[in-house]
Design an enzyme around this catalytic site. Sequence first.
Site, mmCIF file in Angstrom:
data_model
loop_
_atom_site.group_PDB
_atom_site.id
_atom_site.type_symbol
_atom_site.label_atom_id
_atom_site.label_comp_id
_atom_site.label_asym_id
_atom_site.label_seq_id
_atom_site.Cartn_x
_atom_site.Cartn_y
_atom_site.Cartn_z
ATOM 1 N N ARG A 66 -70.352 77.823 30.591
ATOM 2 C CA ARG A 66 -70.604 78.662 31.767
ATOM 3 C C ARG A 66 -72.008 78.398 32.311
ATOM 4 N NH1 ARG A 66 -70.905 85.143 32.582
ATOM 5 N NH2 ARG A 66 -71.561 84.918 34.730
ATOM 6 N N HIS A 110 -64.657 94.243 47.929
ATOM 7 C CA HIS A 110 -63.865 94.681 46.786
ATOM 8 C C HIS A 110 -62.698 95.527 47.294
ATOM 9 C CE1 HIS A 110 -63.032 95.649 42.646
ATOM 10 N NE2 HIS A 110 -62.852 96.898 43.022
ATOM 11 N N ASP A 146 -69.718 94.889 40.709
ATOM 12 C CA ASP A 146 -69.225 95.742 41.810
ATOM 13 C C ASP A 146 -70.101 96.983 42.000
ATOM 14 O OD1 ASP A 146 -67.098 93.963 42.220
ATOM 15 O OD2 ASP A 146 -65.828 95.007 40.783
HETATM 16 C C1 GAR Z 1 -59.159 90.308 48.421
HETATM 17 O O1 GAR Z 1 -58.286 91.413 48.373
HETATM 18 C C2 GAR Z 1 -60.515 90.679 47.874
HETATM 19 O O2 GAR Z 1 -60.903 91.978 48.182
HETATM 20 C C3 GAR Z 1 -60.280 90.532 46.405
HETATM 21 O O3 GAR Z 1 -59.475 89.388 46.267
HETATM 22 C C4 GAR Z 1 -58.707 89.220 47.437
HETATM 23 C C5 GAR Z 1 -58.968 87.830 47.987
HETATM 24 O O4 GAR Z 1 -58.105 87.563 49.045
HETATM 25 N N1 GAR Z 1 -61.508 90.388 45.678
HETATM 26 C C6 GAR Z 1 -61.687 90.857 44.466
HETATM 27 O O5 GAR Z 1 -60.822 91.444 43.830
HETATM 28 C C7 GAR Z 1 -63.068 90.603 43.899
HETATM 29 N N2 GAR Z 1 -63.191 91.255 42.637
HETATM 30 P P1 GAR Z 1 -58.404 86.349 50.018
HETATM 31 O O6 GAR Z 1 -58.632 85.122 49.118
HETATM 32 O O7 GAR Z 1 -57.143 86.202 50.815
HETATM 33 O O8 GAR Z 1 -59.600 86.689 50.845
#
Ligand code: GAR
Length: 201
Positions: A66, A110, A146
């Site tokens: 990482r 988020h 977050d």
């Molecule tokens: C979205 O719903 C975003 O809020 C979430 O992943 C999705 C990505 O969608 N993010 C998280 O959960 C971050 N922890 P996308 O690739 O279509 O934008």
Amino acid sequence: MKKRIAVLASGRGSNFQAVIEAIAAGRIPATCVALITDNPKAFAIERAGKAGVPVTVLDYTTFASRAEYETALLAAMKKTRADLYVLAGYMRILGPGIVRSFPQKIINIHPALLPSFTGLHGQRQAVEYGVKVSGCTVHFVDENLDCGPIILQKCVPVLQDDDEDALADRILVEEHRCYPEAIRLFCEGRLEITGRTVRIR
Ligand code: GAR
């Protein structure tokens, strides 16, 4: 003056697309100078190609540790010379070294009303908990998950027959409005952070 923004995404990239479209429509005074992804299969890469956004792929699975991945990511981020780094479905935690390198210059979206339902599957957590409203949160990234100062939140109802996908779809509509709006406010220099509170000027 137009700001330079760089987007980090791991997958589908629909939020990235919403940002690209808002820039193209003149709603955000910025240029998207880079897409950085940890996933060579991310659909976001195709979206970047269509929009003429340069792509850097740092395939997480090819790094020995990482720490090595994060060293490469930090270098890639610095190279973009972005004014703002936009996490758009970037599904890894940024290490403290990266967060400290770009104070108040990284934002995340988020799919829940923070501080509820942090981490993965915010929509599933909301359905399982039985809340009646959920939504999305755009926030600055700090060293805790977050957790940074909140810029914008939008809420949606949770309907009694919702499953995770139905709720995720409803929240996503708001994400696509909320994220470009938050980025516009940042690029216009209208966000003022005091402690945990973000004021919009
Ligand atoms: C979205 O719903 C975003 O809020 C979430 O992943 C999705 C990505 O969608 N993010 C998280 O959960 C971050 N922890 P996308 O690739 O279509 O934008």
